[in-house]
Motif scaffolding. Structure first.
Motif, PDB file in Angstrom:
ATOM      1  N   HIS A 160       0.878  -1.077   0.110  1.00  0.00           N
ATOM      2  CA  HIS A 160      -0.033  -0.023   0.041  1.00  0.00           C
ATOM      3  C   HIS A 160       0.959   1.373   0.019  1.00  0.00           C
ATOM      4  O   HIS A 160       1.698   1.450   0.766  1.00  0.00           O
ATOM      5  N   VAL A 161       0.712   2.159  -0.862  1.00  0.00           N
ATOM      6  CA  VAL A 161       1.324   3.421  -0.848  1.00  0.00           C
ATOM      7  C   VAL A 161       0.303   4.451  -0.793  1.00  0.00           C
ATOM      8  O   VAL A 161      -0.653   4.372  -1.450  1.00  0.00           O
ATOM      9  N   LEU A 162       0.242   4.836   0.587  1.00  0.00           N
ATOM     10  CA  LEU A 162      -0.785   5.586   1.057  1.00  0.00           C
ATOM     11  C   LEU A 162      -0.654   7.389   0.806  1.00  0.00           C
ATOM     12  O   LEU A 162       0.465   7.721   0.796  1.00  0.00           O
ATOM     13  N   PRO A 163      -1.501   8.019   0.696  1.00  0.00           N
ATOM     14  CA  PRO A 163      -1.493   9.484   0.497  1.00  0.00           C
ATOM     15  C   PRO A 163      -1.122   9.821   1.786  1.00  0.00           C
ATOM     16  O   PRO A 163      -1.405   9.548   3.079  1.00  0.00           O
ATOM     17  N   GLY A 164      -0.684  11.281   1.568  1.00  0.00           N
ATOM     18  CA  GLY A 164      -0.270  11.895   3.023  1.00  0.00           C
ATOM     19  C   GLY A 164      -1.397  12.947   3.333  1.00  0.00           C
ATOM     20  O   GLY A 164      -0.941  13.524   4.569  1.00  0.00           O
ATOM     21  N   ASN A 165      -2.437  13.197   2.901  1.00  0.00           N
ATOM     22  CA  ASN A 165      -3.417  14.189   3.276  1.00  0.00           C
ATOM     23  C   ASN A 165      -4.444  13.662   4.307  1.00  0.00           C
ATOM     24  O   ASN A 165      -5.315  14.479   4.436  1.00  0.00           O
ATOM     25  N   VAL A 166      -4.664  12.277   4.332  1.00  0.00           N
ATOM     26  CA  VAL A 166      -5.483  11.634   5.257  1.00  0.00           C
ATOM     27  C   VAL A 166      -4.667  10.833   6.270  1.00  0.00           C
ATOM     28  O   VAL A 166      -4.145   9.982   6.043  1.00  0.00           O
ATOM     29  N   PRO A 167      -4.896  11.403   7.584  1.00  0.00           N
ATOM     30  CA  PRO A 167      -3.996  10.901   8.613  1.00  0.00           C
ATOM     31  C   PRO A 167      -4.580   9.113   8.857  1.00  0.00           C
ATOM     32  O   PRO A 167      -5.829   8.991   8.917  1.00  0.00           O
ATOM     33  N   ALA A 168      -3.708   8.494   9.264  1.00  0.00           N
ATOM     34  CA  ALA A 168      -3.956   7.029   9.824  1.00  0.00           C
ATOM     35  C   ALA A 168      -4.776   6.156   8.762  1.00  0.00           C
ATOM     36  O   ALA A 168      -5.188   4.975   9.241  1.00  0.00           O
ATOM     37  N   LEU A 169      -4.560   6.379   7.704  1.00  0.00           N
ATOM     38  CA  LEU A 169      -4.971   5.262   6.520  1.00  0.00           C
ATOM     39  C   LEU A 169      -4.219   4.023   6.678  1.00  0.00           C
ATOM     40  O   LEU A 169      -4.923   2.985   6.006  1.00  0.00           O
ATOM     41  N   ALA A 170      -3.213   3.870   7.358  1.00  0.00           N
ATOM     42  CA  ALA A 170      -2.428   2.691   7.378  1.00  0.00           C
ATOM     43  C   ALA A 170      -3.397   1.538   8.205  1.00  0.00           C
ATOM     44  O   ALA A 170      -3.132   0.312   7.787  1.00  0.00           O
ATOM     45  N   ALA A 171      -3.990   1.812   8.968  1.00  0.00           N
ATOM     46  CA  ALA A 171      -4.974   0.851   9.760  1.00  0.00           C
ATOM     47  C   ALA A 171      -5.689   0.010   8.887  1.00  0.00           C
ATOM     48  O   ALA A 171      -5.784  -1.093   8.975  1.00  0.00           O
ATOM     49  N   PRO A 172      -6.567   0.623   8.115  1.00  0.00           N
ATOM     50  CA  PRO A 172      -7.446  -0.018   7.328  1.00  0.00           C
ATOM     51  C   PRO A 172      -6.683  -0.967   6.294  1.00  0.00           C
ATOM     52  O   PRO A 172      -7.016  -2.078   5.906  1.00  0.00           O
ATOM     53  N   ALA A 173      -5.654  -0.278   5.832  1.00  0.00           N
ATOM     54  CA  ALA A 173      -4.541  -1.126   4.858  1.00  0.00           C
ATOM     55  C   ALA A 173      -4.249  -2.275   5.484  1.00  0.00           C
ATOM     56  O   ALA A 173      -4.170  -3.393   4.828  1.00  0.00           O
ATOM     57  N   ILE A 174      -3.619  -2.125   6.739  1.00  0.00           N
ATOM     58  CA  ILE A 174      -3.155  -3.349   7.375  1.00  0.00           C
ATOM     59  C   ILE A 174      -4.068  -4.261   7.916  1.00  0.00           C
ATOM     60  O   ILE A 174      -3.776  -5.574   7.426  1.00  0.00           O
ATOM     61  N   CYS A 175      -5.175  -3.939   8.295  1.00  0.00           N
ATOM     62  CA  CYS A 175      -6.215  -4.693   8.729  1.00  0.00           C
ATOM     63  C   CYS A 175      -6.755  -5.558   7.453  1.00  0.00           C
ATOM     64  O   CYS A 175      -6.911  -6.795   7.520  1.00  0.00           O
ATOM     65  N   ALA A 176      -6.957  -5.061   6.289  1.00  0.00           N
ATOM     66  CA  ALA A 176      -7.551  -5.612   5.129  1.00  0.00           C
ATOM     67  C   ALA A 176      -6.548  -6.590   4.629  1.00  0.00           C
ATOM     68  O   ALA A 176      -7.188  -7.959   4.175  1.00  0.00           O
ATOM     69  N   ALA A 177      -5.230  -6.454   4.507  1.00  0.00           N
ATOM     70  CA  ALA A 177      -4.709  -7.415   4.116  1.00  0.00           C
ATOM     71  C   ALA A 177      -4.220  -8.477   4.848  1.00  0.00           C
ATOM     72  O   ALA A 177      -4.280  -9.598   4.391  1.00  0.00           O
ATOM     73  N   LEU A 178      -4.057  -8.235   6.244  1.00  0.00           N
ATOM     74  CA  LEU A 178      -3.919  -9.235   7.154  1.00  0.00           C
ATOM     75  C   LEU A 178      -5.103 -10.238   7.166  1.00  0.00           C
ATOM     76  O   LEU A 178      -5.297 -11.410   7.524  1.00  0.00           O
ATOM     77  N   ALA A 179      -6.533  -9.646   7.092  1.00  0.00           N
ATOM     78  CA  ALA A 179      -7.608 -10.287   7.084  1.00  0.00           C
ATOM     79  C   ALA A 179      -7.773 -11.242   5.918  1.00  0.00           C
ATOM     80  O   ALA A 179      -8.401 -12.417   6.030  1.00  0.00           O
ATOM     81  N   VAL A 180      -7.091 -11.248   4.931  1.00  0.00           N
ATOM     82  CA  VAL A 180      -6.998 -12.190   3.723  1.00  0.00           C
ATOM     83  C   VAL A 180      -5.512 -12.852   3.599  1.00  0.00           C
ATOM     84  O   VAL A 180      -5.198 -13.502   2.697  1.00  0.00           O
ATOM     85  N   LYS A 181      -5.037 -12.928   5.129  1.00  0.00           N
ATOM     86  CA  LYS A 181      -3.895 -13.670   5.206  1.00  0.00           C
ATOM     87  C   LYS A 181      -2.612 -13.473   4.216  1.00  0.00           C
ATOM     88  O   LYS A 181      -1.871 -14.120   3.712  1.00  0.00           O
ATOM     89  N   ALA A 182      -2.303 -12.236   3.876  1.00  0.00           N
ATOM     90  CA  ALA A 182      -1.363 -11.335   3.221  1.00  0.00           C
ATOM     91  C   ALA A 182      -0.826 -10.795   4.003  1.00  0.00           C
ATOM     92  O   ALA A 182      -1.102 -10.167   5.096  1.00  0.00           O
TER      93      ALA A 182
END
Length: 142
Positions: free
Chosen positions: A83-105
């Motif tokens: 995931h390459v995330l934008p800098g204009n919305v804080p904390a977008l890493a949380a949904p990205a991380i959770c979604a990836a791990l939820a599908v075992k990646a």
């Protein structure tokens, strides 16, 4: 994590998110202070916004999302999601991380250049709850 039951992964993600949502969460307090400094967002906005971003990442919501997207198929994604995330919305890493791990990646996250603290804090909180999940997350800047 590919061999772990999805329900087990969702429970671990839920425990980490619950730690962030607790009213006295040290994780969230640290993130609020750092994000206010890094992004210029008002502390009050971050106090209100972070729980709104994190609440949909609880286990029931993630399980519902997996059912809606995958039907009865097993939740197995690719070995790695980046995931390459934008800098204009804080904390977008949380949904990205959770979604990836939820599908075992495993997940590689590159946050926006102004946001240096949230993604590492979220990854640390996951590792505290579940070392195996935490080992599947890498945060890098370039």
């Amino acid at each position: 994590i590919a061999r772990r039951p999805t329900a087990d992964l969702l429970a671990a993600l839920d425990a980490a998110v619950a730690a962030w949502l607790a009213p006295d969460s040290p994780w969230r307090r640290r993130a609020e202070v750092a994000l206010a400094d890094e992004t210029g967002f008002a502390p009050a906005m971050l106090r209100d916004g972070l729980p709104r971003l994190l609440a949909p990442l609880r286990a029931p919501a993630l399980a519902r999302l997996l059912r809606e997207e995958l039907g009865e198929r097993e939740a197995i994604g690719p070995r790695l999601i980046a995931h390459v995330l934008p800098g204009n919305v804080p904390a977008l890493a949380a949904p990205a991380i959770c979604a990836a791990l939820a599908v075992k990646a495993a997940v590689l996250v590159k946050p926006g250049h102004e946001e240096r603290s949230f993604a590492p804090l979220f990854a640390q909180s996951l590792a505290e709850v579940d070392a195996e999940l935490g080992a599947c997350v890498r945060v890098r800047y370039w």
